[in-house]
Design a protein around this motif. Structure first.
Motif, short mmCIF file in Angstrom:
data_model
loop_
_atom_site.label_atom_id
_atom_site.label_comp_id
_atom_site.label_asym_id
_atom_site.label_seq_id
_atom_site.Cartn_x
_atom_site.Cartn_y
_atom_site.Cartn_z
N THR A 1 0.84 -1.21 0.00
CA THR A 1 0.00 0.00 0.00
C THR A 1 0.87 1.25 0.00
OG1 THR A 1 -1.72 -1.18 1.24
CG2 THR A 1 -1.82 1.22 1.24
N ALA A 2 1.90 1.24 0.85
CA ALA A 2 2.81 2.39 0.91
C ALA A 2 3.55 2.57 -0.41
CB ALA A 2 3.81 2.21 2.05
N LEU A 3 3.93 1.46 -1.04
CA LEU A 3 4.62 1.54 -2.33
C LEU A 3 3.73 2.16 -3.39
CD1 LEU A 3 7.12 0.84 -4.00
CD2 LEU A 3 6.11 -1.42 -4.41
N VAL A 4 2.46 1.78 -3.41
CA VAL A 4 1.51 2.36 -4.36
C VAL A 4 1.38 3.86 -4.14
CG1 VAL A 4 -0.91 2.41 -5.07
CG2 VAL A 4 0.23 0.22 -4.72
N VAL A 5 1.33 4.26 -2.84
CA VAL A 5 1.24 5.68 -2.53
C VAL A 5 2.48 6.42 -3.02
CG1 VAL A 5 1.18 7.36 -0.64
CG2 VAL A 5 -0.31 5.37 -0.58
N MET A 6 3.67 5.80 -2.84
CA MET A 6 4.90 6.43 -3.31
C MET A 6 4.85 6.65 -4.83
SD MET A 6 6.71 6.95 -0.64
CE MET A 6 5.25 7.02 0.36
N LEU A 7 4.37 5.63 -5.54
CA LEU A 7 4.29 5.75 -6.99
C LEU A 7 3.29 6.82 -7.40
CD1 LEU A 7 4.43 1.96 -7.96
CD2 LEU A 7 6.26 3.67 -8.14
#
Length: 338
Positions: free
Chosen positions: A158-164
């Motif tokens: 989830t955090a990775l998606v937010v970063m992207l």
């Protein structure tokens, strides 16, 4: 989507309050006061972000174009790092060098909004790489945290998606981005709550696992079978687990080992940390009392087997048995009556 984001924002705020009150207590962070403080600060930052998102979604996104929001945005990733590092690497470190990670926060009020957002998410991406590396280093302990790591892995994704999303902000409408961002924080809170519900003592257990991962073996000249039998005897026959002040150094001293040696012995031979080991003895004794003493209160049972509070007893009992003490007693009474 707007309605879902609003609901998740509300859930985030109440979750942050409950996690702060129930989870971030000193008894869950013995020897990790810095991590405890940074965890509380992280909750405050996320709460501030979600309240800002709520106001912006209701009254206009222009309200986010201010230095206060930028400070919170740039503080999230460093605060999470400062909270996680002592737990994942068993290192407290010196305070001042650690606080240098908050340096970008000082520059936040002076950055243009168009630069602050992608910079915050670029910094966050760097910390995510560190997190992935740290979790990978604990792969030898994964059997102890299989389900918990699976859920936290979802938080990581989830955090990775937010970063992207943050790095691709120029390609998205502001309303779409902040709706998704607020929703992602809410989903992360939901997953963290599920994890803590399954393993309320996860920070302590992970910290113990990290110490074993990074420590050099200290059992070279130790008769492990004999020492483990001695520990088992002290716990089963003398019932040392009933002492609420029982700790790793105290038990190690009684059998002539160092704290590191005893911790490594329990971890390598039994596949669990010292805290979990003691909790299991206490819960097993509590099960016997709940069956044999139906008139005893749940609180008195918990205190008699070594827990320091009713909430601690409930958390440990549910973690190990999958039910509350009251539910366990009710099942025992039903079996007795049949």
């Amino acid at each position: 989507m707007h309605t879902l984001a609003t609901l998740l924002i509300g859930y985030s705020v109440f979750s942050a309050l409950s996690i702060g009150i129930i989870h971030f207590r000193c008894e869950n962070y013995k020897g990790q006061l810095f991590a405890q403080a940074m965890g509380i600060i992280l909750l405050l930052i996320l709460t501030g972000l979600q309240l800002s998102h709520f106001y912006a979604l209701q009254y206009g996104l222009g309200s986010l174009h201010n230095p206060h929001y930028q400070v919170m945005l740039l503080a999230v990733a460093p605060a999470f790092y400062l909270f996680s590092k002592p737990l994942l690497q068993a290192q407290n470190g010196r305070m001042l060098p650690q606080l240098l990670h908050l340096a970008p926060v000082l520059a936040a009020p002076f950055l243009p909004f168009q630069l602050a957002l992608p910079l915050a998410f670029a910094i966050g991406a760097g910390y995510l790489l560190w997190l992935a590396r740290s979790i990978y280093a604990l792969r030898g302990q994964r059997s102890r945290f299989r389900l918990e790591l699976g859920i936290l892995g979802t938080v990581f994704v989830t955090a990775l998606v937010v970063m992207l999303l943050g790095l691709g902000l120029p390609l998205l409408a502001e309303s779409t981005f902040f709706t998704l961002y607020a929703s992602a924080i809410g989903v992360a809170f939901l997953l963290v709550n599920i994890t803590l519900g399954i393993a309320p003592h996860l920070p302590t257990d992970v910290s113990e696992a990290a110490r074993e991962t990074y420590a050099v073996s200290t059992l070279g000249n130790i008769d492990c079978d004999m020492m483990l039998a001695e520990v088992e005897g002290l716990m089963q026959e003398r019932e040392l687990f009933r002492d609420p002040d029982l700790d790793l150094p105290g038990l190690a001293e009684q059998i002539g080992l160092s704290s590191h040696q005893l911790s490594e012995l329990i971890n390598t031979r039994l596949g669990k940390g010292f805290s979990r080991y003691v909790r299991e003895f206490r819960v097993e004794a509590a099960e016997d009392m709940l069956r044999e003493e139906p008139s005893a209160s749940v609180l008195s049972v918990g205190l008699s087997v070594g827990f320091t509070s009713q909430s601690n007893f409930y958390q440990a009992f549910r973690e190990i048995t999958g039910m509350t003490p009251g539910q366990f007693r009710k099942i025992c009474q039903q079996y007795a009556s049949d």
